[in-house]
Design an enzyme around this catalytic site. Structure first.
Site, PDB file in Angstrom:
ATOM      1  N   THR A  45       0.854  -1.197   0.000  1.00  0.00           N
ATOM      2  CA  THR A  45       0.000   0.000   0.000  1.00  0.00           C
ATOM      3  C   THR A  45       0.888   1.245   0.000  1.00  0.00           C
ATOM      4  O   THR A  45       0.665   2.185  -0.772  1.00  0.00           O
ATOM      5  CB  THR A  45      -0.924  -0.011   1.245  1.00  0.00           C
ATOM      6  OG1 THR A  45      -1.778  -1.148   1.150  1.00  0.00           O
ATOM      7  CG2 THR A  45      -1.750   1.252   1.353  1.00  0.00           C
ATOM      8  N   ASN A  74      -6.385  -9.469  -7.444  1.00  0.00           N
ATOM      9  CA  ASN A  74      -6.570 -10.190  -6.183  1.00  0.00           C
ATOM     10  C   ASN A  74      -7.934 -10.876  -6.058  1.00  0.00           C
ATOM     11  O   ASN A  74      -8.074 -11.849  -5.338  1.00  0.00           O
ATOM     12  CB  ASN A  74      -6.363  -9.241  -4.998  1.00  0.00           C
ATOM     13  CG  ASN A  74      -7.048  -7.913  -5.181  1.00  0.00           C
ATOM     14  OD1 ASN A  74      -6.918  -7.268  -6.219  1.00  0.00           O
ATOM     15  ND2 ASN A  74      -7.795  -7.491  -4.187  1.00  0.00           N
ATOM     16  N   GLN A  78       0.048  -9.823  -6.107  1.00  0.00           N
ATOM     17  CA  GLN A  78      -0.545 -11.168  -6.166  1.00  0.00           C
ATOM     18  C   GLN A  78       0.229 -12.105  -7.096  1.00  0.00           C
ATOM     19  O   GLN A  78       0.022 -13.313  -7.051  1.00  0.00           O
ATOM     20  CB  GLN A  78      -2.010 -11.085  -6.627  1.00  0.00           C
ATOM     21  CG  GLN A  78      -2.931 -10.409  -5.624  1.00  0.00           C
ATOM     22  CD  GLN A  78      -3.142 -11.221  -4.343  1.00  0.00           C
ATOM     23  OE1 GLN A  78      -2.859 -12.421  -4.280  1.00  0.00           O
ATOM     24  NE2 GLN A  78      -3.640 -10.567  -3.307  1.00  0.00           N
ATOM     25  N   SER A  94       4.488  -7.355  -1.789  1.00  0.00           N
ATOM     26  CA  SER A  94       4.170  -7.469  -0.362  1.00  0.00           C
ATOM     27  C   SER A  94       4.542  -8.870   0.119  1.00  0.00           C
ATOM     28  O   SER A  94       4.224  -9.863  -0.546  1.00  0.00           O
ATOM     29  CB  SER A  94       2.672  -7.234  -0.175  1.00  0.00           C
ATOM     30  OG  SER A  94       2.344  -7.317   1.177  1.00  0.00           O
ATOM     31  N   ALA A  95       5.203  -8.948   1.302  1.00  0.00           N
ATOM     32  CA  ALA A  95       5.722 -10.243   1.771  1.00  0.00           C
ATOM     33  C   ALA A  95       4.631 -11.189   2.264  1.00  0.00           C
ATOM     34  O   ALA A  95       4.753 -12.409   2.135  1.00  0.00           O
ATOM     35  CB  ALA A  95       6.726 -10.009   2.898  1.00  0.00           C
ATOM     36  N   HIS A  96       3.539 -10.621   2.822  1.00  0.00           N
ATOM     37  CA  HIS A  96       2.600 -11.527   3.510  1.00  0.00           C
ATOM     38  C   HIS A  96       1.727 -12.350   2.570  1.00  0.00           C
ATOM     39  O   HIS A  96       0.970 -13.200   3.008  1.00  0.00           O
ATOM     40  CB  HIS A  96       1.758 -10.765   4.542  1.00  0.00           C
ATOM     41  CG  HIS A  96       0.718  -9.838   4.002  1.00  0.00           C
ATOM     42  ND1 HIS A  96      -0.602 -10.201   3.902  1.00  0.00           N
ATOM     43  CD2 HIS A  96       0.784  -8.556   3.560  1.00  0.00           C
ATOM     44  CE1 HIS A  96      -1.303  -9.180   3.429  1.00  0.00           C
ATOM     45  NE2 HIS A  96      -0.482  -8.165   3.204  1.00  0.00           N
ATOM     46  N   THR A 152      13.967   3.982  10.230  1.00  0.00           N
ATOM     47  CA  THR A 152      14.830   2.845  10.586  1.00  0.00           C
ATOM     48  C   THR A 152      14.216   1.561  10.040  1.00  0.00           C
ATOM     49  O   THR A 152      13.029   1.306  10.204  1.00  0.00           O
ATOM     50  CB  THR A 152      14.990   2.764  12.123  1.00  0.00           C
ATOM     51  OG1 THR A 152      15.484   4.013  12.568  1.00  0.00           O
ATOM     52  CG2 THR A 152      15.938   1.644  12.523  1.00  0.00           C
ATOM     53  N   CYS A 176      -9.571  -6.065   2.129  1.00  0.00           N
ATOM     54  CA  CYS A 176      -9.621  -4.667   2.581  1.00  0.00           C
ATOM     55  C   CYS A 176     -11.038  -4.111   2.547  1.00  0.00           C
ATOM     56  O   CYS A 176     -11.293  -3.060   3.096  1.00  0.00           O
ATOM     57  CB  CYS A 176      -8.733  -3.799   1.690  1.00  0.00           C
ATOM     58  SG  CYS A 176      -7.095  -4.452   1.590  1.00  0.00           S
TER      59      CYS A 176
HETATM   60  N1  PLP Z   1      -2.188  -4.824  -4.080  1.00  0.00           N
HETATM   61  C1  PLP Z   1      -2.842  -5.985  -4.154  1.00  0.00           C
HETATM   62  C2  PLP Z   1      -3.203  -6.541  -5.483  1.00  0.00           C
HETATM   63  C3  PLP Z   1      -3.190  -6.681  -2.998  1.00  0.00           C
HETATM   64  O1  PLP Z   1      -3.854  -7.834  -3.085  1.00  0.00           O
HETATM   65  C4  PLP Z   1      -2.820  -6.122  -1.753  1.00  0.00           C
HETATM   66  C5  PLP Z   1      -3.196  -6.801  -0.501  1.00  0.00           C
HETATM   67  O2  PLP Z   1      -4.321  -7.218  -0.302  1.00  0.00           O
HETATM   68  C6  PLP Z   1      -2.136  -4.907  -1.729  1.00  0.00           C
HETATM   69  C7  PLP Z   1      -1.835  -4.277  -2.908  1.00  0.00           C
HETATM   70  C8  PLP Z   1      -1.735  -4.258  -0.430  1.00  0.00           C
HETATM   71  O3  PLP Z   1      -0.681  -4.955   0.167  1.00  0.00           O
HETATM   72  P1  PLP Z   1      -0.272  -4.628   1.673  1.00  0.00           P
HETATM   73  O4  PLP Z   1      -1.141  -5.505   2.523  1.00  0.00           O
HETATM   74  O5  PLP Z   1       1.168  -5.002   1.773  1.00  0.00           O
HETATM   75  O6  PLP Z   1      -0.502  -3.208   1.911  1.00  0.00           O
END
Ligand code: PLP
Length: 514
Positions: free
Chosen positions: A106, A185, A213, A233-235, A271, A358
Site C-alpha cells: 500500500t 486479487n 498477487q 508485499s511479503a505476507h 529505521t 480490505c
Molecule cells: N495490491 C494488491 C493486489 C493486494 O492484493 C494487496 C493486498 O491485499 C495490496 C496491494 C496491499 O498490500 P499490503 O497488505 O502489503 O498493503
C-alpha cells in the site's frame, strides 16, 4: 463406563441450565460433525512459514543493531538487509540497487502515484489506470483527483483484461503514467503487461504495475515486463505482514515520499524493520519451486470446480479460464448472498472471502466484479476461493460436502429480517432480545436500536451465557455480514431462535429517514 453414562445423560436428558445446554450442544457437534479448519483465503494473506519465522526470530534475538550504526551490530543488520534485497532482486530478475523496502505494498503504491503526481503536475496531469485495481491504488488515484490530477479508467473486457485499443486511445500529451496491476486479487486475471508496456513506451509514458498477487505464483521478470515501477508485499507469500517493496527501474524518476534519516539510499527514510526485511528475503527463496508447486493448485482448483458444478450446475465462474492465477477462482452462487454463504462456511471452519480483504464488512459490491459487467446483486452472490500450499483434496471434499448440504437445504439459513419489517417483527416477538455486535467505537458514531444489548463480536464468548435460549434473538451490526458470522456462531452455542438484520444498522437508519 461411568464416563459413558455421564455423557449419555448429558446428551439425552433435558437440562434447564443455559451453561449445561451450551456444553451439550458443543459435545453433540463435536461428536456428529468432524469439523475441519480449512483456509481458502491465501490472496488475503498467508501463514508465516516456519523456516521464515525462524529466520525472523534469529534476527530479533541476535541482530538488534541499527543498520545505520557504524559498529559490528549495525553492520550485521545492514548485511541482513543487503541479503534480503538480493533475494528479492533474484526473484524478479532485477538489480538489487533497484529495490527499496517499504512498510507495505500500500505504501509502495502510494509512494509512486503521489511522487509522480507531484513531480509532473502541472506540466502533465493525466494518469490512466484500470477499474479493477486494488483499493491502495484506486483510493490514492481518487485522492490525486482532488489535487488536480485527471484519472481515466480504461475499459476491461468481461474477464477483466484491459482492452488494449481502448487504453491506447486514452493516451494524450498530458499523460505521464499508466498504472495496471499484473494479477488481480479478486478474480486472479493476469494482464498482458508486455503489450501494455509497448503501448506506454511508444507514447513515452511511464508504467507502474502492482505485482503483489503475482509474486511467487507466476514467472515474474521485471525486465521482460518492461515496467518502470513494480510493488510487492511479503505476507502474500508466507512472509510477515508490514513489509513491502518497490522496484524502480534504473533511471526512472522518483521523488522520495517519506523524508528523514536517508535510509534506503534516501528513497524511503525510517529505521529499517530488519526482521521483517529478513522475512521477506527468506520468502523469496525457492520461488521457482513455489511456482512449480502451483501445478497442485491448478489440480485442486479444477477438482473443486468439477465437483461444484455437479452440485450447483447454475454456478458461474467469474475468473477467466486462461490468463488466471493458478490458485484463484471467483464463483457466483446464483441466488445466494455471499455474506450468508461466508458466515455459513465460517461456521463449519472454512475461511473464504467475498472480495478483497480490505473491503470486507462493507455493504458495497466488489468494484472489480461490477467492472467486468456483473450487476450489484450478482457481485454480492460471488465468492473468492484462493488455495495455498497447506490445502489438500480432503479440504476440497470437505467444503464440497458442506456446500452440498447448504444447497440442498440440509443446513438451514439464519433468518434475516428486512429493516422495513423490524417493527412488525418486534411486535410479534414481544420479548425480542437484540444484540448489537459492532465494536464500541462504531456505537458512538451511529447509535443502535434502542434497548439492544451491546456485545462486541470480539467479546461474544464472555457473554454467551447471558443470552436467553427461550427468546427470539436478533443480531445486528453496521452493514450485515458481521451479524451473520455472530448468528452462526451463536447457533453453535445452542441459541437457535436467531435472526439477523438485513443490511445492518445503516439500512435500518435509512428506513427511518424515509
Ligand atoms: N495490491 C494488491 C493486489 C493486494 O492484493 C494487496 C493486498 O491485499 C495490496 C496491494 C496491499 O498490500 P499490503 O497488505 O502489503 O498493503
Amino acid at each position: 463406563m461411568c464416563l459413558v453414562r455421564f455423557f449419555l445423560k448429558l446428551l439425552l436428558f433435558e437440562n434447564k441450565g443455559a451453561a449445561f445446554k451450551t456444553l451439550r450442544t458443543e459435545i453433540m457437534q463435536f461428536l456428529l460433525k468432524k469439523r475441519r479448519a480449512v483456509y481458502f483465503d491465501h490472496n488475503a494473506t498467508t501463514t508465516v512459514a516456519t523456516r521464515i519465522r525462524r529466520t525472523m526470530n534469529r534476527v530479533l534475538k541476535y541482530h538488534y543493531g541499527n543498520p545505520s550504526s557504524l559498529y559490528s551490530q549495525g553492520l550485521k543488520a545492514t548485511g541482513i538487509i543487503d541479503k534480503a534485497r538480493c533475494q528479492l532482486a533474484t526473484a524478479i530478475l532485477a538489480d538489487p540497487s533497484e529495490i527499496y523496502f517499504t512498510s507495505s505494498a500500500t505504501e509502495a503504491n502510494n509512494a509512486v502515484l503521489k511522487s509522480l503526481g507531484a513531480s509532473f503536475f502541472p506540466t502533465k496531469t493525466k494518469i490512466i489506470s484500470t477499474p479493477i485495481e486494488h483499493s491502495s491504488v484506486i483510493n490514492t488515484l481518487e485522492y490525486l483527483k482532488t489535487q488536480g490530477i485527471t484519472v481515466d479508467y480504461c475499459k476491461v473486457d468481461n474477464k477483466g483484461r484491459v482492452i488494449l485499443s481502448s487504453l491506447e486511445k486514452l493516451i494524450d500529451n498530458n499523460t505521464f503514467l499508466i498504472c495496471c496491476m499484473l494479477a488481480n486479487n479478486e478474480t486472479g486475471v493476469i494482464q498482458d503487461i508486455v503489450s501494455i508496456n509497448q503501448i506506454a513506451k511508444k507514447h513515452k509514458v511511464l508504467l507502474l504495475s502492482d505485482c503483489v498477487q503475482a509474486l511467487g505464483k507466476i514467472d515474474l521478470n521485471v525486465h521482460r515486463l518492461g515496467v518502470d515501477y513494480a510493488t510487492f508485499s511479503a505476507h502474500k507469500l508466507h512472509g510477515p505482514k508490514g513489509i513491502g517493496a518497490l522496484y524502480i527501474k534504473k533511471g526512472s524518476p522518483f521523488t522520495p515520499f517519506i523524508h528523514g534519516g536517508h535510509q534506503e539510499s534516501g528513497m524511503r527514510s525510517g529505521t529499517e524493520s530488519v526482521h521483517n526485511i529478513a522475512g521477506f528475503g527468506a520468502a523469496c527463496e525457492f520461488i521457482d519451486r513455489k511456482i512449480t508447486s502451483n501445478q497442485n493448485h491448478i489440480r485442486l482448483k479444477q477438482s473443486f470446480v468439477n465437483k461444484l458444478q455437479k452440485i450447483k450446475p447454475d454456478c458461474i465462474i467469474n475468473s477467466p479460464e486462461n490468463f488466471c492465477l493458478p490458485q484463484t477462482i471467483n464463483i457466483r452462487f446464483t441466488s445466494i448472498n455471499n455474506s450468508e454463504m461466508m458466515a455459513m462456511l465460517n461456521y463449519h471452519g472454512v475461511a473464504v472471502s467475498g472480495g478483497s480483504a480490505c473491503n470486507t464488512n462493507e455493504e458495497k459490491p466488489s468494484h472489480v466484479l461490477t467492472a467486468i459487467g456483473l450487476s450489484n446483486q450478482e457481485a454480492k452472490e460471488s465468492i473468492r476461493f484462493s488455495f495455498g500450499e497447506c490445502n489438500t483434496i480432503k479440504d476440497i471434499d470437505y467444503t464440497i460436502g458442506i456446500l452440498k448440504d447448504f444447497i440442498t437445504g440440509k443446513i438451514l439459513f439464519v433468518n434475516s429480517i428486512h429493516p422495513v419489517l423490524l417493527d412488525e417483527f418486534s411486535q410479534k416477538n414481544k420479548s425480542l432480545y437484540i444484540i448489537d455486535v459492532r465494536p464500541k467505537f462504531m456505537l458512538k458514531s451511529t447509535p443502535g436500536i434502542p434497548g439492544s444489548h451491546e456485545i462486541a463480536y470480539s467479546e461474544i464468548d464472555d457473554h454467551v451465557n447471558q443470552i436467553p435460549r427461550d427468546r427470539e434473538v436478533l443480531v445486528v451490526c453496521q452493514n450485515g455480514p458481521l451479524a451473520q458470522m455472530a448468528a452462526y456462531y451463536l447457533k453453535t452455542k445452542g441459541i437457535n431462535q436467531i435472526s439477523t438484520l438485513q443490511g445492518g444498522i445503516i439500512a435500518w437508519c435509512k428506513t427511518k429517514s424515509l
